[in-house]
Design a protein around this motif. Sequence first.
Motif, PDB file in Angstrom:
ATOM      1  N   THR A  41       0.970  -0.894   0.031  1.00 41.67           N
ATOM      2  CA  THR A  41      -0.028  -0.347   0.145  1.00 41.67           C
ATOM      3  C   THR A  41       0.069   1.044   0.041  1.00 41.67           C
ATOM      4  O   THR A  41       2.469   1.447   0.516  1.00 41.67           O
ATOM      5  CB  THR A  41      -1.124   0.148   1.029  1.00 41.67           C
ATOM      6  N   PRO A  42       0.003   2.518  -0.671  1.00 40.60           N
ATOM      7  CA  PRO A  42       1.581   3.733  -0.245  1.00 40.60           C
ATOM      8  C   PRO A  42       1.928   3.751   0.566  1.00 40.60           C
ATOM      9  O   PRO A  42       3.128   4.515   0.749  1.00 40.60           O
ATOM     10  CB  PRO A  42       0.215   5.108  -0.356  1.00 40.60           C
ATOM     11  N   TRP A  45       4.715   1.524   1.996  1.00 42.55           N
ATOM     12  CA  TRP A  45       5.893   2.115   0.585  1.00 42.55           C
ATOM     13  C   TRP A  45       6.657   3.301   0.768  1.00 42.55           C
ATOM     14  O   TRP A  45       8.117   3.348   1.283  1.00 42.55           O
ATOM     15  CB  TRP A  45       5.295   2.648  -1.146  1.00 42.55           C
ATOM     16  N   ARG A  46       5.634   4.348   1.756  1.00 44.01           N
ATOM     17  CA  ARG A  46       6.074   5.744   2.268  1.00 44.01           C
ATOM     18  C   ARG A  46       7.106   5.382   3.843  1.00 44.01           C
ATOM     19  O   ARG A  46       8.025   5.467   3.800  1.00 44.01           O
ATOM     20  CB  ARG A  46       5.159   6.422   2.595  1.00 44.01           C
ATOM     21  N   ALA A  77       2.478  -3.759  -6.427  1.00 43.60           N
ATOM     22  CA  ALA A  77       1.546  -2.794  -5.892  1.00 43.60           C
ATOM     23  C   ALA A  77       0.105  -3.028  -5.681  1.00 43.60           C
ATOM     24  O   ALA A  77       0.115  -4.090  -6.114  1.00 43.60           O
ATOM     25  CB  ALA A  77       1.576  -1.892  -6.714  1.00 43.60           C
ATOM     26  N   ALA A  81      -4.170   1.836  -5.082  1.00 41.89           N
ATOM     27  CA  ALA A  81      -3.971   2.654  -5.078  1.00 41.89           C
ATOM     28  C   ALA A  81      -3.680   3.645  -6.919  1.00 41.89           C
ATOM     29  O   ALA A  81      -3.401   4.659  -6.721  1.00 41.89           O
ATOM     30  CB  ALA A  81      -2.531   2.622  -4.311  1.00 41.89           C
ATOM     31  N   LEU A  82      -3.643   2.590  -7.636  1.00 44.97           N
ATOM     32  CA  LEU A  82      -3.053   3.134  -9.119  1.00 44.97           C
ATOM     33  C   LEU A  82      -4.120   3.990  -9.912  1.00 44.97           C
ATOM     34  O   LEU A  82      -3.746   4.885 -10.837  1.00 44.97           O
ATOM     35  CB  LEU A  82      -2.182   1.994 -10.165  1.00 44.97           C
ATOM     36  N   GLU A  84      -5.603   6.618  -8.081  1.00 42.47           N
ATOM     37  CA  GLU A  84      -5.442   7.948  -7.562  1.00 42.47           C
ATOM     38  C   GLU A  84      -4.751   8.286  -9.200  1.00 42.47           C
ATOM     39  O   GLU A  84      -3.353   7.626  -9.416  1.00 42.47           O
ATOM     40  CB  GLU A  84      -4.063   8.187  -6.779  1.00 42.47           C
ATOM     41  N   ILE A  89       1.905   7.043  -6.787  1.00 42.48           N
ATOM     42  CA  ILE A  89       2.281   5.768  -6.208  1.00 42.48           C
ATOM     43  C   ILE A  89       3.633   5.100  -6.678  1.00 42.48           C
ATOM     44  O   ILE A  89       4.985   4.732  -6.079  1.00 42.48           O
ATOM     45  CB  ILE A  89       1.011   5.403  -6.833  1.00 42.48           C
ATOM     46  N   GLN A  90       4.023   5.425  -7.757  1.00 39.80           N
ATOM     47  CA  GLN A  90       5.353   5.353  -8.506  1.00 39.80           C
ATOM     48  C   GLN A  90       6.523   5.831  -8.030  1.00 39.80           C
ATOM     49  O   GLN A  90       7.593   4.645  -8.181  1.00 39.80           O
ATOM     50  CB  GLN A  90       5.738   5.487 -10.095  1.00 39.80           C
ATOM     51  N   LEU A  92       6.785   6.965  -4.514  1.00 34.99           N
ATOM     52  CA  LEU A  92       6.998   6.100  -3.842  1.00 34.99           C
ATOM     53  C   LEU A  92       7.138   5.243  -3.974  1.00 34.99           C
ATOM     54  O   LEU A  92       8.304   4.767  -2.954  1.00 34.99           O
ATOM     55  CB  LEU A  92       5.350   6.187  -3.126  1.00 34.99           C
ATOM     56  N   SER A  93       7.069   4.456  -5.256  1.00 32.32           N
ATOM     57  CA  SER A  93       7.290   2.529  -5.232  1.00 32.32           C
ATOM     58  C   SER A  93       9.159   3.382  -5.425  1.00 32.32           C
ATOM     59  O   SER A  93       9.715   2.272  -4.728  1.00 32.32           O
ATOM     60  CB  SER A  93       7.232   2.000  -5.655  1.00 32.32           C
TER      61      SER A  93
END
Length: 262
Positions: A41-42, A45-46, A77, A81-82, A84, A89-90, A92-93
């Motif tokens: 999830t975001p 990743w964060r 992922a 969340a994609l 958004e 998201i990318q 963050l990853s």
Amino acid sequence: MEPTPAERTPTEPAPPRLTAAVADGVATVTITHPAKRNALTPSMWRALPGLLAGMATDPAVRALVLTGAGDSFSAGADIGALREPGDAIQDLSVAAEEALAAFPKPTLAAVRGYCVGGGAQLAVACDLRFAEEGARFGITPAKLGVVYRSSSTRRLVSLVGPSTAKYLLFSGELIETERALRVGLVDEVLAPGELGKRVAEFTRVLAARSQLTQAAAKEYATGREDRDAHWDGQARGSGDRAEGVAAFLERRTPRFGWTVRD
């Protein structure tokens, strides 16, 4: 407020999270999202860069294992969340991937089950990958119309070569452990039930070796060529070589003192 384990119903899955534990010089970071095969999830990743930063200069940590809870490493992922807009998201990853690749101590991905998309992105960012028979690997942005970042593509190409990287990126197809081993995507394949034992055995070896040697070799292996003077100075001041030679001659385990610092 998150419910405690006692407050959750027996059928309520654990919330998505990253956990870390340190034992015998080895940190184990576990990806946990059982409802979605450990999809990231975001918030996960964060969280990873900060988690790694805390362990990078911890003298109690000499090697790091990244794994997934249960029978999957990570299915990638969290697709929800994609939806958004934009590239958040990318971003963050990739930030999480780069933090893992830059971790100054040896890293090893211990893979069971699915290692796909963002999960494979993190596994490729590790120094080494050990997998259990039956694991499946895939780089899947072509299934979603996502443009894989240049840094991630270069890292994949460096590991498996341009032809295999193109096969994985163009098709999004999953490959089995036998092919993953053959193309260099994994370093060892273990029989079912043997992965944990082998990872523990190998990381004990890593934790016993010179962290100075490992840190310098890790930089050089990425192609960096401007740090010879730095590492020569570190070696002269560390005492690791004298300790290593003395331990060899005295037939004892060396006690290397150099550690990664800020």
